[in-house]
Motif scaffolding. Structure first.
Motif, mmCIF file in Angstrom:
data_model
loop_
_atom_site.group_PDB
_atom_site.id
_atom_site.type_symbol
_atom_site.label_atom_id
_atom_site.label_comp_id
_atom_site.label_asym_id
_atom_site.label_seq_id
_atom_site.Cartn_x
_atom_site.Cartn_y
_atom_site.Cartn_z
ATOM 1 N N LYS A 211 43.769 -19.376 59.442
ATOM 2 C CA LYS A 211 42.773 -18.395 59.847
ATOM 3 C C LYS A 211 41.470 -19.134 60.145
ATOM 4 O O LYS A 211 40.959 -19.880 59.305
ATOM 5 C CB LYS A 211 42.559 -17.380 58.717
ATOM 6 N N ARG A 212 40.919 -18.963 61.331
ATOM 7 C CA ARG A 212 39.632 -19.565 61.705
ATOM 8 C C ARG A 212 38.745 -18.469 62.276
ATOM 9 O O ARG A 212 38.923 -18.042 63.419
ATOM 10 C CB ARG A 212 39.819 -20.682 62.729
ATOM 11 N N ASP A 213 37.771 -18.064 61.457
ATOM 12 C CA ASP A 213 36.904 -16.947 61.823
ATOM 13 C C ASP A 213 37.765 -15.742 62.187
ATOM 14 O O ASP A 213 38.512 -15.241 61.368
ATOM 15 C CB ASP A 213 35.964 -17.356 62.966
ATOM 16 N N THR A 214 37.653 -15.289 63.444
ATOM 17 C CA THR A 214 38.425 -14.104 63.867
ATOM 18 C C THR A 214 39.742 -14.486 64.542
ATOM 19 O O THR A 214 40.459 -13.621 65.044
ATOM 20 C CB THR A 214 37.592 -13.259 64.845
ATOM 21 N N LEU A 215 40.068 -15.775 64.539
ATOM 22 C CA LEU A 215 41.278 -16.231 65.216
ATOM 23 C C LEU A 215 42.387 -16.508 64.195
ATOM 24 O O LEU A 215 42.134 -16.977 63.077
ATOM 25 C CB LEU A 215 41.009 -17.509 66.014
ATOM 26 N N ASP A 216 43.625 -16.245 64.609
ATOM 27 C CA ASP A 216 44.812 -16.624 63.829
ATOM 28 C C ASP A 216 45.583 -17.673 64.637
ATOM 29 O O ASP A 216 45.944 -17.428 65.795
ATOM 30 C CB ASP A 216 45.701 -15.408 63.584
ATOM 31 N N ILE A 217 45.797 -18.835 63.997
ATOM 32 C CA ILE A 217 46.528 -19.905 64.667
ATOM 33 C C ILE A 217 47.887 -20.057 63.978
ATOM 34 O O ILE A 217 47.973 -20.224 62.757
ATOM 35 C CB ILE A 217 45.763 -21.232 64.618
ATOM 36 N N VAL A 218 48.947 -19.970 64.778
ATOM 37 C CA VAL A 218 50.314 -20.067 64.267
ATOM 38 C C VAL A 218 50.945 -21.342 64.822
ATOM 39 O O VAL A 218 50.930 -21.568 66.036
ATOM 40 C CB VAL A 218 51.161 -18.839 64.670
ATOM 41 N N ARG B 175 43.815 -11.775 67.824
ATOM 42 C CA ARG B 175 43.346 -12.939 68.582
ATOM 43 C C ARG B 175 44.165 -14.137 68.064
ATOM 44 O O ARG B 175 43.836 -14.743 67.051
ATOM 45 C CB ARG B 175 41.852 -13.151 68.375
ATOM 46 N N ILE B 176 45.247 -14.426 68.789
ATOM 47 C CA ILE B 176 46.260 -15.354 68.286
ATOM 48 C C ILE B 176 46.411 -16.545 69.222
ATOM 49 O O ILE B 176 46.428 -16.398 70.445
ATOM 50 C CB ILE B 176 47.630 -14.648 68.143
ATOM 51 N N ILE B 177 46.516 -17.727 68.594
ATOM 52 C CA ILE B 177 46.850 -18.948 69.321
ATOM 53 C C ILE B 177 48.167 -19.478 68.748
ATOM 54 O O ILE B 177 48.301 -19.643 67.536
ATOM 55 C CB ILE B 177 45.755 -20.017 69.175
ATOM 56 N N LEU B 178 49.152 -19.722 69.637
ATOM 57 C CA LEU B 178 50.397 -20.359 69.223
ATOM 58 C C LEU B 178 50.303 -21.838 69.554
ATOM 59 O O LEU B 178 50.245 -22.220 70.723
ATOM 60 C CB LEU B 178 51.603 -19.737 69.942
ATOM 61 N N ALA C 186 49.084 -23.279 73.219
ATOM 62 C CA ALA C 186 48.393 -24.574 73.253
ATOM 63 C C ALA C 186 49.365 -25.690 72.864
ATOM 64 O O ALA C 186 50.326 -25.473 72.128
ATOM 65 C CB ALA C 186 47.200 -24.567 72.303
ATOM 66 N N CYS C 187 49.047 -26.886 73.419
ATOM 67 C CA CYS C 187 49.690 -28.146 72.992
ATOM 68 C C CYS C 187 51.195 -28.184 73.244
ATOM 69 O O CYS C 187 51.952 -28.783 72.463
ATOM 70 C CB CYS C 187 49.406 -28.406 71.512
ATOM 71 N N MET C 188 51.683 -27.588 74.323
ATOM 72 C CA MET C 188 53.127 -27.599 74.589
ATOM 73 C C MET C 188 53.606 -28.990 74.963
ATOM 74 O O MET C 188 52.970 -29.686 75.760
ATOM 75 C CB MET C 188 53.471 -26.608 75.707
#
Length: 511
Positions: A11-18, A46-49, A82-84
């Protein structure tokens, strides 16, 4: 590269990174799907994979990610990638799905550029169509895999039953035959790529009977025949007696034929019948020869004893003659007992010496499943096989099959509806134990001692009697078990039903 999927969340601020690591395919997509659904349901919009450690993604994995994008967009959120790795990026590009996502080379770039993008109606329709297409494709692939597994399993059972089997079309052409069937008719298995009719292996006089049984199987009624016997002619012109178990394959016009070569047993049966007739004639003649000379003696004695004075017989003489008459009656009674107790000297112990067991490693469960699939008991008789898949024993497969058939027929014969027949297995250091229990079958105590007596043959159906085949009785089954250095026992009570136990030694060796 790993064959599993590892999932980590930050969890980063309002972002969820999976973070996805490993493989996202059919086997792991369910876990990924549940993770993303829980995240969105908890308010993560607000999700980042981060796919930097994802080695492979399948159509199932694509469906999971697209479904997550669709769901989060409906709630006015966004999902970015990201980062594929090159291999994963290539899959997205080949499918064209990269145009549906915002894709970034680094995680920081994805974080900095994060903003919500509205999903218009046209994009919504496109995304729904993509997800539906992937769902259908995944279901198709799953169905194909299950179908292939089922086909491989049934082919393995069909080929390894140890019994000659053939699948026959409605017009009596052979669709598929296993190695044992090919060997029985004198062909190699690969030669059955040609079209053969089952009737080409039937002796002419039995053609009508085989056709009749084949046609009656289509009716699929309780009365339709599942067992019969005919004479088979192999490639070299040799005639064999075969015992047939016949059944339909559901929802198809095809029939399954399972054949056992009983030529030797049939010959022994005929010899036995001749011996029975010969011995019966011998005992009739013997009884006549023994009784005939006694008749006039009895007549004269009775004449004298009825009027002793006319013959000048005193009391002592009358007593002696009465004693003679009593002794003659004892002799006549003894003759009757001898005739009743003296049976033909050709019992089960003489039936099998020419039918030697052939030992090999078999799977009892496969043989049991094969037999139950073929016999297909009526709907009110359930069969439960509690025998391990990996169990292997060293014995004769045909002996085992015929013993089970005899026990099964007996258990059903004395059964009431509905019935449940249970096969189970246990062992100790010395023996294998196979049990057949039918809780609804009760055999009267006065019948139990006769089950394993010579010539005790149960009633068969009218159709079987019409074909002249009397079946394999329990005395023969017990003798087969003894030939395998084992035994069969039976108990039956109204409280527990009937329990047959087949005992086979673990250290079986060919005779």
């Amino acid at each position: 590269m790993t064959d599993v999927l590892q999932i980590r969340q930050e969890k980063r601020d309002t972002l969820d990174i999976v973070y996805f690591s490993g493989r996202l395919d059919t086997n792991t997509s369910l876990e990924a799907d549940e993770t993303l659904k829980r995240l969105i349901a908890s308010g993560g919009l607000r999700i980042i994979l981060n796919l930097g450690n994802l080695d492979y993604i399948s159509s199932s994995g694509l469906r999971v990610i697209i479904t997550a994008l669709r769901n989060v967009k409906k709630m006015h959120g966004d999902l970015k990638l990201a980062c594929m790795k090159p291999a994963v990026r290539e899959i997205f590009q080949l499918t064209g799905f990269n145009r549906l996502f915002s894709v970034y080379d680094t995680e920081d770039a994805a974080i900095q550029s994060f903003s919500y993008v509205n999903l218009d109606e046209n994009e919504q329709r496109i995304m729904d169509a993509v997800v539906s297409t992937l769902d259908i494709e995944e279901e198709r692939q799953r169905a194909e895999r299950n179908l292939q597994l089922s086909e491989n399993m049934y082919r393995a059972i069909f080929e390894n039953t140890g019994t000659a089997m053939a699948i026959v079309e409605d017009d009596l052409t052979i669709n598929l035959a296993n190695t044992e069937f090919a060997r029985m008719v004198g062909y190699k298995n690969e030669e059955f790529t040609e079209v053969f009719s089952l009737l080409s292996f039937v002796v002419r006089d039995d053609l009508a009977m085989v056709t009749e049984f084949h046609d009656q199987a289509r009716k699929d009624t309780e009365d339709h025949p599942k067992h019969f016997e005919f004479r088979l002619k192999d490639r070299g012109g040799n005639v064999k007696n075969v015992y047939v178990i016949l059944d339909m394959i559901e929802k198809t016009p095809r029939r399954v034929y399972s054949l056992l070569d009983i030529t030797e047993l049939r010959k022994i049966e005929e010899d036995l019948q001749h011996e029975l007739i010969r011995n019966e004639e011998f005992f009739i003649l013997t009884a006549h020869e023994l009784r005939t000379p006694l008749q006039p003696v009895v007549g004269y004695l009775q004449l004298v004893l009825e009027d002793p004075d006319s013959f000048g017989l005193n009391a002592d003489g009358k007593a002696i003659l009465e004693k003679c008459l009593q002794n003659i009656d004892h002799v006549r009674e003894s003759i009757e007992h001898i005739i009743k107790l003296s049976g033909p000297g050709y019992g089960p112990e003489q039936i099998l010496p020419r039918f030697k067991p052939h030992y090999r490693l078999i799977s009892p469960r496969q043989l049991l499943i094969s037999y139950i699939m073929i016999i297909r008991c009526s709907s009110d008789i359930a069969v439960d096989i509690q025998v391990r898949d990996d169990l292997k024993i060293n014995t004769d497969s045909e002996y085992f099959f015929l013993i089970i058939q005899s026990l099964m027929v007996t258990a059903i014969r004395y059964s009431t509806s509905p019935a449940k027949i249970e096969f189970s297995y246990y062992d100790d250091e010395i023996n294998h134990y196979f049990t057949l229990r039918n809780g609804s079958a009760v055999i009267a105590q006065e019948i139990l001692p006769n089950l394993f007596r010579p010539y005790h043959v149960g009633n068969e159906s009218k159709l079987l009697r019409k074909s002249g085949f009397i079946g394999l009785s329990l005395p023969v089954a017990k003798q087969m078990a003894e030939k395998l250095q084992g035994d069969i026992t039976v108990t039956s009570t109204p409280e527990t039903g009937t329990l047959f136990t087949l005992v086979l030694p673990k250290s079986s060796a060919p005779e």
